[in-house]
Each structure stands twice: as structure tokens, then as C-alpha cells.
Design a protein around this motif. Sequence first.
Motif, PDB file in Angstrom:
ATOM      1  N   LYS A 186       0.836  -1.206   0.000  1.00 47.95           N
ATOM      2  CA  LYS A 186       0.000   0.000   0.000  1.00 47.95           C
ATOM      3  C   LYS A 186       0.871   1.256   0.000  1.00 47.95           C
ATOM      4  O   LYS A 186       0.660   2.196  -0.755  1.00 47.95           O
ATOM      5  N   LYS A 187       1.878   1.228   0.865  1.00 43.37           N
ATOM      6  CA  LYS A 187       2.762   2.381   1.020  1.00 43.37           C
ATOM      7  C   LYS A 187       3.430   2.735  -0.300  1.00 43.37           C
ATOM      8  O   LYS A 187       3.423   3.895  -0.727  1.00 43.37           O
ATOM      9  N   TRP A 188       3.969   1.742  -0.967  1.00 39.56           N
ATOM     10  CA  TRP A 188       4.726   2.065  -2.179  1.00 39.56           C
ATOM     11  C   TRP A 188       3.833   2.383  -3.369  1.00 39.56           C
ATOM     12  O   TRP A 188       4.169   3.205  -4.204  1.00 39.56           O
ATOM     13  N   GLN A 189       2.663   1.707  -3.409  1.00 35.20           N
ATOM     14  CA  GLN A 189       1.745   2.047  -4.496  1.00 35.20           C
ATOM     15  C   GLN A 189       1.324   3.514  -4.394  1.00 35.20           C
ATOM     16  O   GLN A 189       1.202   4.209  -5.397  1.00 35.20           O
ATOM     17  N   LYS A 190       1.145   3.951  -3.152  1.00 32.97           N
ATOM     18  CA  LYS A 190       0.775   5.353  -2.932  1.00 32.97           C
ATOM     19  C   LYS A 190       1.935   6.283  -3.322  1.00 32.97           C
ATOM     20  O   LYS A 190       1.732   7.278  -4.023  1.00 32.97           O
ATOM     21  N   ASN A 191       3.126   5.910  -2.879  1.00 32.38           N
ATOM     22  CA  ASN A 191       4.296   6.735  -3.212  1.00 32.38           C
ATOM     23  C   ASN A 191       4.535   6.828  -4.715  1.00 32.38           C
ATOM     24  O   ASN A 191       4.889   7.880  -5.224  1.00 32.38           O
ATOM     25  N   TRP A 192       4.345   5.691  -5.387  1.00 37.13           N
ATOM     26  CA  TRP A 192       4.569   5.697  -6.849  1.00 37.13           C
ATOM     27  C   TRP A 192       3.575   6.618  -7.533  1.00 37.13           C
ATOM     28  O   TRP A 192       3.917   7.307  -8.489  1.00 37.13           O
ATOM     29  N   GLU A 193       2.335   6.589  -7.037  1.00 38.99           N
ATOM     30  CA  GLU A 193       1.322   7.449  -7.624  1.00 38.99           C
ATOM     31  C   GLU A 193       1.707   8.906  -7.419  1.00 38.99           C
ATOM     32  O   GLU A 193       1.630   9.732  -8.333  1.00 38.99           O
ATOM     33  N   LYS A 194       2.159   9.204  -6.191  1.00 39.77           N
ATOM     34  CA  LYS A 194       2.555  10.568  -5.862  1.00 39.77           C
ATOM     35  C   LYS A 194       3.765  11.007  -6.694  1.00 39.77           C
ATOM     36  O   LYS A 194       3.823  12.121  -7.204  1.00 39.77           O
ATOM     37  N   ASP A 195       4.691  10.068  -6.853  1.00 38.25           N
ATOM     38  CA  ASP A 195       5.927  10.354  -7.595  1.00 38.25           C
ATOM     39  C   ASP A 195       5.742  10.333  -9.108  1.00 38.25           C
ATOM     40  O   ASP A 195       6.677  10.617  -9.838  1.00 38.25           O
ATOM     41  N   LYS A 196       4.588   9.897  -9.543  1.00 40.50           N
ATOM     42  CA  LYS A 196       4.302   9.762 -10.991  1.00 40.50           C
ATOM     43  C   LYS A 196       5.346   8.883 -11.683  1.00 40.50           C
ATOM     44  O   LYS A 196       5.857   9.202 -12.761  1.00 40.50           O
ATOM     45  N   ILE A 197       5.660   7.778 -11.027  1.00 35.76           N
ATOM     46  CA  ILE A 197       6.617   6.819 -11.577  1.00 35.76           C
ATOM     47  C   ILE A 197       6.192   6.335 -12.964  1.00 35.76           C
ATOM     48  O   ILE A 197       7.010   6.087 -13.839  1.00 35.76           O
ATOM     49  N   ALA A 198       4.868   6.194 -13.130  1.00 42.65           N
ATOM     50  CA  ALA A 198       4.358   5.558 -14.351  1.00 42.65           C
ATOM     51  C   ALA A 198       4.095   6.542 -15.481  1.00 42.65           C
ATOM     52  O   ALA A 198       3.796   6.135 -16.587  1.00 42.65           O
ATOM     53  N   SER A 199       4.211   7.830 -15.199  1.00 40.48           N
ATOM     54  CA  SER A 199       3.784   8.749 -16.249  1.00 40.48           C
ATOM     55  C   SER A 199       4.890   8.973 -17.265  1.00 40.48           C
ATOM     56  O   SER A 199       6.078   8.907 -16.970  1.00 40.48           O
ATOM     57  N   PHE A 200       4.448   9.238 -18.473  1.00 35.11           N
ATOM     58  CA  PHE A 200       5.359   9.344 -19.612  1.00 35.11           C
ATOM     59  C   PHE A 200       5.623  10.808 -19.912  1.00 35.11           C
ATOM     60  O   PHE A 200       4.703  11.623 -19.954  1.00 35.11           O
ATOM     61  N   LYS A 208      -4.256  -2.539 -10.018  1.00 36.37           N
ATOM     62  CA  LYS A 208      -3.482  -1.594  -9.202  1.00 36.37           C
ATOM     63  C   LYS A 208      -2.818  -2.307  -8.044  1.00 36.37           C
ATOM     64  O   LYS A 208      -1.680  -2.005  -7.689  1.00 36.37           O
ATOM     65  N   GLU A 209      -3.522  -3.289  -7.483  1.00 36.58           N
ATOM     66  CA  GLU A 209      -2.950  -4.048  -6.358  1.00 36.58           C
ATOM     67  C   GLU A 209      -1.739  -4.873  -6.797  1.00 36.58           C
ATOM     68  O   GLU A 209      -0.880  -5.213  -5.998  1.00 36.58           O
ATOM     69  N   MET A 210      -1.715  -5.208  -8.059  1.00 33.92           N
ATOM     70  CA  MET A 210      -0.587  -5.954  -8.590  1.00 33.92           C
ATOM     71  C   MET A 210       0.682  -5.100  -8.524  1.00 33.92           C
ATOM     72  O   MET A 210       1.792  -5.620  -8.461  1.00 33.92           O
ATOM     73  N   GLY A 211       0.488  -3.789  -8.533  1.00 36.89           N
ATOM     74  CA  GLY A 211       1.642  -2.901  -8.430  1.00 36.89           C
ATOM     75  C   GLY A 211       2.335  -2.671  -9.752  1.00 36.89           C
ATOM     76  O   GLY A 211       3.511  -2.348  -9.789  1.00 36.89           O
ATOM     77  N   ALA A 212       1.612  -2.854 -10.848  1.00 33.79           N
ATOM     78  CA  ALA A 212       2.236  -2.633 -12.149  1.00 33.79           C
ATOM     79  C   ALA A 212       2.317  -1.141 -12.447  1.00 33.79           C
ATOM     80  O   ALA A 212       1.501  -0.359 -11.981  1.00 33.79           O
ATOM     81  N   MET A 213       3.313  -0.804 -13.244  1.00 36.01           N
ATOM     82  CA  MET A 213       3.621   0.594 -13.528  1.00 36.01           C
ATOM     83  C   MET A 213       2.810   1.067 -14.747  1.00 36.01           C
ATOM     84  O   MET A 213       3.374   1.483 -15.754  1.00 36.01           O
ATOM     85  N   PHE A 214       1.494   0.981 -14.642  1.00 36.78           N
ATOM     86  CA  PHE A 214       0.654   1.411 -15.754  1.00 36.78           C
ATOM     87  C   PHE A 214       0.370   2.904 -15.664  1.00 36.78           C
ATOM     88  O   PHE A 214       0.112   3.418 -14.581  1.00 36.78           O
ATOM     89  N   ASP A 215       0.379   3.524 -16.827  1.00 37.47           N
ATOM     90  CA  ASP A 215       0.055   4.941 -16.882  1.00 37.47           C
ATOM     91  C   ASP A 215      -1.464   5.079 -16.983  1.00 37.47           C
ATOM     92  O   ASP A 215      -2.040   5.086 -18.072  1.00 37.47           O
ATOM     93  N   TRP A 216      -2.108   5.165 -15.831  1.00 39.14           N
ATOM     94  CA  TRP A 216      -3.575   5.140 -15.815  1.00 39.14           C
ATOM     95  C   TRP A 216      -4.187   6.387 -16.449  1.00 39.14           C
ATOM     96  O   TRP A 216      -5.358   6.390 -16.810  1.00 39.14           O
ATOM     97  N   ASP A 217      -3.394   7.439 -16.587  1.00 38.72           N
ATOM     98  CA  ASP A 217      -3.926   8.634 -17.255  1.00 38.72           C
ATOM     99  C   ASP A 217      -4.268   8.343 -18.711  1.00 38.72           C
ATOM    100  O   ASP A 217      -5.071   9.052 -19.318  1.00 38.72           O
ATOM    101  N   ALA A 218      -3.648   7.331 -19.266  1.00 39.23           N
ATOM    102  CA  ALA A 218      -3.856   7.043 -20.682  1.00 39.23           C
ATOM    103  C   ALA A 218      -4.897   5.942 -20.915  1.00 39.23           C
ATOM    104  O   ALA A 218      -5.077   5.478 -22.027  1.00 39.23           O
ATOM    105  N   GLU A 219      -5.569   5.552 -19.850  1.00 41.91           N
ATOM    106  CA  GLU A 219      -6.493   4.415 -19.934  1.00 41.91           C
ATOM    107  C   GLU A 219      -7.549   4.561 -21.042  1.00 41.91           C
ATOM    108  O   GLU A 219      -8.048   5.652 -21.300  1.00 41.91           O
ATOM    109  N   ILE A 220      -7.867   3.421 -21.652  1.00 44.54           N
ATOM    110  CA  ILE A 220      -8.885   3.384 -22.714  1.00 44.54           C
ATOM    111  C   ILE A 220      -9.936   2.353 -22.366  1.00 44.54           C
ATOM    112  O   ILE A 220      -9.604   1.262 -21.910  1.00 44.54           O
ATOM    113  N   LYS A 221     -11.207   2.701 -22.599  1.00 48.77           N
ATOM    114  CA  LYS A 221     -12.270   1.695 -22.540  1.00 48.77           C
ATOM    115  C   LYS A 221     -13.009   1.780 -23.871  1.00 48.77           C
ATOM    116  O   LYS A 221     -13.610   2.800 -24.180  1.00 48.77           O
TER     117      LYS A 221
END
Length: 809
Positions: free
Chosen positions: A8-22, A110-123
Motif C-alpha cells: 500500500k505504502k509504495w503504491q501510494k508513493n509511486w502514484e505521488k511520484d508519478k513513476i508511471a507517467s510518460f 493496481k494491487e498488482m503494483g504494475a507501472m501502468f500509466d492510468w492517465d492514458a487508460e482506454i475503454k
Amino acid sequence: MDFKEIEKKWQKNWEKDKIASFNPKNMDKKYYCLEMFSYPSAAKLHLGHWYNYGPTDSFARYKKMKGYEVFQPMGFDAFGLPAENYAIKTGVHPKDSTEKNIANMEQTLKEMGAMFDWDAEIKTCEEDYYKWTQWVFLQLYKKGLAYRKEAPVNWCPSCKTVLANEQVVNGACERCGSTVVKKDLTQWFFKITDYAEELLQGLSTLDWPEKTKLMQKNWIGKSTGGEIEFTAESGDKFKVFTTRADTLFGVSYVVLAPEHPLVKKLTSDKQRKAVEDYIFETSKTNEIDRLSSTREKTGVYIGHNAINPINGKSVPIYAADYVLYSYGTGAVMGVPSHDERDYAFALKHDIPITRVIKGVNCNDDLPFCDDGIVINSPGFDGLTSEEARKAIINELVKKGKGEHKTNYRLRDWLVSRQRYWGAPIPVVYCDKCGIVPVPEEDLPVKLPYDVEFKPDGESPLAKHKGFMETTCPICGGPAHRDPDTLDTFVCSSWYYLRYPDSKNAKQPFDPEIINSILPVDKYVGGPEHACMHLLYARFITKALRDMGYLNFDEPFKSLVHQGIILGPDGNRMSKSKGNIISPDPYVEKYGSDVLRLYLMFGFSYTEGGPWSDDGIKAIIKFLDRIERLSQKVVETTQMDNDNINKDEKDLLYATNYAIKNVDRDMDNFSFNTAIARLMELINALYKYDGLDIPKNNKLFRECFAKFIQLLAPCAPHFSEEIWEQLGNKQSIFKSEYPICDENALVLDEIEVAVQINSKMRSKIFIPSDANEETIKELLKKDEKISQEISGKEIKKLIIVPKRLVNIII
RNA sequence: GCCGAAGUGGUGAAACUGGCAGACGCGCUGGACUCAAAAUCCAGUGGACUAAUCCUCCGUGCGGGUUCAAGUCCCGCCUUCGGCACCA
């Protein structure tokens, strides 16, 4: 370590840090890593999803640490049949069930902790996506690449509904069991065949599995030969395609597909009943049965003959279901002497058999299907098959009765689906103006929500007046819409172009952005898509390129297929076998890093294999060992010893050996060996730690830190936590990937194997820079070797540097 | 039926362009620690022969071949998984 808390801690930190953003400003180092998006099913993520997404995310993280600007998006292929079936069964609207499933899957992803750029999500089921799917359709239409023609569908006469192939079980409707028949409907097609040759040629430029390229090649199915015109006694003409024009003098009958229009026209009164019965029987068979080679060769004489253009001979015309109307010309010449299928057919129907090819130095019993020397063919006797193929077609060309022709097995892509849950086809039908494409500014043609799903002979959209009734964009008069929707493969044929510019409201994508970030650098997904999805996506890319929207030829530069995880019993997981393993309990009990690491270590990635709980245990042990050692490293403060002696050199060797190999293996998707190398390094670190000497703790700490960095892509949460404990303030994924110091890998002495007459006899240590003379000296010094070779003549000495020496005596 | 891929210890699997077969694990055996167990640590672990961990021989589905050298290359089989097209 409390993995739940650290995840939980790191998933939150990654989101804050924008690790996944391009960062699009860093396009020089861009890396587009794409996993095939998934269908939102009611069940949560299954092991197949995990196996696809977990290890590939580790690959993406590895690339990020290597300094690439990684773009790794995720989305949902959200239209499709299952949601509509579910609606018929339960009354829950496809939109509602799909949205719920998506929300569920997003959370697990998200729980898997993958580095997906959710801002780019498509449905794909959302208006702002399918609007552009409709746009793609309109562009193809404008270019003449979308057209309408009649094509058969599976029709259940009792449910009065169109069935997908998978809803037809042994020729019967899966719901009511009635015999399914073929029914012709006017439907939309995309002209993928225009690109057949380029789709074939382009394969050679791709870094794809050879197997997949071969499958596409066979699917496209190029064959060269000729089209030959036969004239029926009635005067009607029809063409046959053949690759064996050299056997034209051996033709003793011709076959038309039962659906061929000339069959009805030419059938004699006497044969009419038999032929009509046969056509009806054919309408009940599906194509796969029809093409099964074990099935009896059926067919019926239509009571009419045709003239062979090369020799004027009259031969009977048959209708037979082994000929498909959709392939070639829908007509075939029958040469029983040189084709197995024709031979069987001729024996059954008492048709004469004439040999026209003689084998050369081989058994040429009939049917003889290889090339040979032409006989019984006035004017062509004595030619080889290859020469005769050209000569005979050339002769026909002169007579105006034939031409050289290349044929492709590939058929145009049928995109109409008689269903509700899909993107509406953006076309209206006006009595006055005919087929009118919806103007682009009027997109999207919205899919209405309030529809009736119960199957009663009309599809849900056809029954919806508010949807169907509209006005013609040209004349303003009354018009109606198409009740069909687009095949979901259309939605997935261009999604990789939308991700990098997914919020664009004015265009499907900005060509400038897309041309710089595409093609996809690594595409990862199941091998089942080898022919359909992967071919459709290539076609759409090429078509959009020719319209000027794209400047690249191929969407997916490099492709990897993951294998399949089987049940513990070695069978494919299925409800009926009761061998389904759900990832959830494992994530719950051991954490997502453990599951991911097991999937990476326990299998060869492209092979897959049976699940085993024992493998999980191994990973838990491995992480425990790391954690225990990390405590020691953290607690050690004494840093005054900087000796580099033998033991330190060994440790440096082990560390750099691991860096070199893990780096290479990660890049090759060889995850199991990468982790094996990490296990070796942790063993080496333990060994150094256990030595009873004054330690170089600074070096020890550095090597341990490098180990954690190498591990990080594969166990992201765990590694971040340890990295932080080591005193680092920034995410490990922003740290630089360790670089191998080649100097540390140079050993003073190397152990090489010694063979005598190719048999292993001994091992000796030689200096790494030893020349042949030195090696000879050293061999003499070795007791065992010198004994064996004493008094014998050395005929040959083979030295494989750094590996072995072979003495031939 | 055709096409494709693969067959390596008890087991999951390694082996880069032909160069020490079985890396790294799991399991098992023995030992240390423990009242005991678990956990942990150490050692061993393809087979045969053997007192022996020395020797020697045999071993990558089967049978041949090429080569100083074959899991790897060639020919012919067998088996098991995938895919599917009677494609004219």
C-alpha cells in the motif's frame, strides 16, 4: 516484513511520484511497452492475466531503470458477446455489468503494483473511444476499403437469431438445440486483401517469433498459378484457379461450389431435385466440417457439361462442398490422376482417370501429385511440370482463355455483427441517396441504452425506433441506420494509436505525437491472436499510413507471446476439470511480489507450464534470505576497512557476473535465469558475510545495494522498502541500473577441461592469457595427462579458448 | 489428414554462434541447533559398478549419419501438445 502495508505504502508513493507517467519531451529515449488489453470479465484477474502483465511490467521497470522513457498503458476491450449474453440471461444491462467488471479489474491491476500509466487508460465501449472507431470506419469507406456484400451467417430458425461460431455446437444452436442453417445477409467488409502482398512481405522486417510469422504467412496463403476459362455447353463461362496448369489435359470433370450462381442456372431438370437437396444439405454444414479431410467426398452431377479450353474435350460439371465459394473463383478443375482429393472423388463417381505426368526415377503410382514430365498432352509432351505450367497458360493467354494469376487464401474482413453491444456502424440508408456515411462532425453515432435484449428475430438495435429512424445527411429526407455493430476486432485494431493521445477530443490521435512514439517497441500477449488481431492491426496501420495519418509501416516492432499456465494436474485450467488456480489467495497470503516472482522464476516465459505450490515456497525462502541479510547490512556501521583481497575479488566477480547476466536475461524475457543469477549472488553475499576475516563492509554494502537494484524490477514493493532502509531517499526506480565492470570479470586463472581423444580426462588451471606453448607446458605438468600421453604422438591439439583443450593421439 | 512446436534427473527447468550436460530451485538423504518440532545453517544428491566421494562405463524420446567434439547440425521413425486451412 508486513507486505500488505508496504504494498500500500509504495503504491501510494509511486502514484505521488508519478513513476508511471510518460514525459513526451523525452522522446529520444522513448520505449513503448504494450500488453494486450483484456476483456472485462466478471471474474477478477486470472492467472493468465497475471502471467501476461506481471513479468512484462518487470520488463518495463527494467527498461525504465536502464534510462528509457517508458510508456506502459492499460485499458479494456470492453465491447463483446459475453456481456450481451449475460444481459439476456439476467437482465443486467451490458453497460452496467461491464462498468462494474472494469472497476473491479482496475482495482486488482493496481494491487498488482504494475507501472501502468492510468492517465492514458482506454475503454473501447465509451463514447469518446468508439466515436473514433467509427471515424476509422469512415476513413476506410472513403478510401474504398469498406464495402457491402452478401455473406452467410449462422442462423437458428427457432430462436430467430444470428449465432456466433462458438454458439454453434455440433451444428446445433447451443440454446435450443435446433439445427443451425446458413442465411445470407448484406454485410460490411474491410478490403484487407488489397494489402495481402504487403502484409506478407512486411513479415520479414519484424522481430516476432518465427512461428507466428509462419502462421500469418500460411493464413495469407499466397499461391501462384493461373486462371483458366471453361465454357459450359450453355455458353456460360466460368473460371477455375489452378496451381497445376501442367495437368490441364488430365481434367476429367470440373466442380463448382454449391453456392456458385451457375449451379442453379445450369442444372438439368432431371438432376434438379438432387442438386437442390445437395445445396440445402450444404447450408447446414459449417466450414470446418466441410473442410475436414476425413469426411467423405460428396458431390452431385448437375446434368450439364463444360469444354476444356486446351483440348475442346467435354467434361461433366459437379457441385461439391469441398469447393468453397469464398476461395479463388469458387470453381475447380478435377484431375484425378494427379490430385488425391480428385482421385478419391473420381473413384466414387466413376469418372475416367487419365495420366498426364510421368514421374522421374520414382514411384509414380496414381494419384501422382509431384512434378514430373508431361505426357498425353499434344504440343507439350516432354516438358517438365514447371515448363508446362508456363507454356500451357501462355497458350491460353493467346487464345484469350486464361491468364497468369496469384491467389491469396486471405479473405476480406467481415466486420458486421448482428448484436447490440458494439460500436454502431456510422452509415445511414436513404431511399433517395442510398448508402450515406454519417458526417464526421455528427460522430459518435450513439449506442442507445434503453433496448430490449430478448432474442425474437430482430436484433436489439433494429427494434429501437429512436435509434433506427433518422434523416439523410444529404437530402434531409427520412432514412434509417444500420442495425448491426462493428466486430470488436475493429476496436482493438487501432487502440495502440489512441493510448499516447487518449484525451484528444478533436482527433483520434495527433499524428505528430503518434509518429514519434510509435511503433510499439515491445508487444506482449497470447499466441492465440497470431492470425486475427495481429493481422488486422497491421492492416489498419498500413491503411491509415496510406491516408497520410501515419508515417510508419508496422505497428509492433517486436512481439513476445507468453506461454500458458496449466493447472497443477498439467491440463489446461477449466471449470469442468476443477483445476483452476486463482491468484487472489496467494496475493492475500504472500503478497503480489511473491506471486510475480514465482511466475517469473518457475517457468520459461514463452512456454508456461503446470502450476506448483512448491515453487511459491522457494520464493518465500529467497525473499526471507534477502531480508535477513539486509538487516545485517543496515546494522553494520564500521566502514574503515577497504582491503581488496581474494575474497573481495570473488565478491566483486559474483556481483558483476550477476549484473551482466541479469541485464541480458531481462532484456530477452529470460526471467527464470535472471532470477537464478540473483539467487547465486545472494549466495555469494552470504558466503562473504560468513567469512571469519576482517570485512570490507563498505564494499559489501555496495554489492548488496546493487543486488537490490537488480532485483527491483521483479519484486518492486519489497525492493523499494529495502532500498529505503539502506538510507536512500528516492525511489529505486529512479536510480541508475548497475553497470557491469568488465575488469572484475577478468580472472588470473581459468579452469579448462582437458579431453584426450574427445573424452573428458582432467581439468587444469591456466593463466587467462596463456598461449598454445604455455598450455602445452602446463599439460605436461599435469600428472594424469602426462601419463596418458607419454610415448604417444600428438596428432592434433584443439584449443577452445577459456573452455577446453582436446588432445588427439 | 495437413501444418507448427516440443520430448533433458524424482521434479520445475538451465546449457550464448556445436565445446566440461543437468546452472538455479523444489524434493529427498545425512548432520548441526532444539527436550522436541518448525524455522535456519552445513554437506550430499543422473544412473551403473564400488568399501569408497578413487577409477571406469552409460546417459538429453528411438535408429542411423556428419564432426576432433552433437541436447544443439543432417536423414528416418515414435510420442505428446498447439493450430487448422480438402486452398484447387
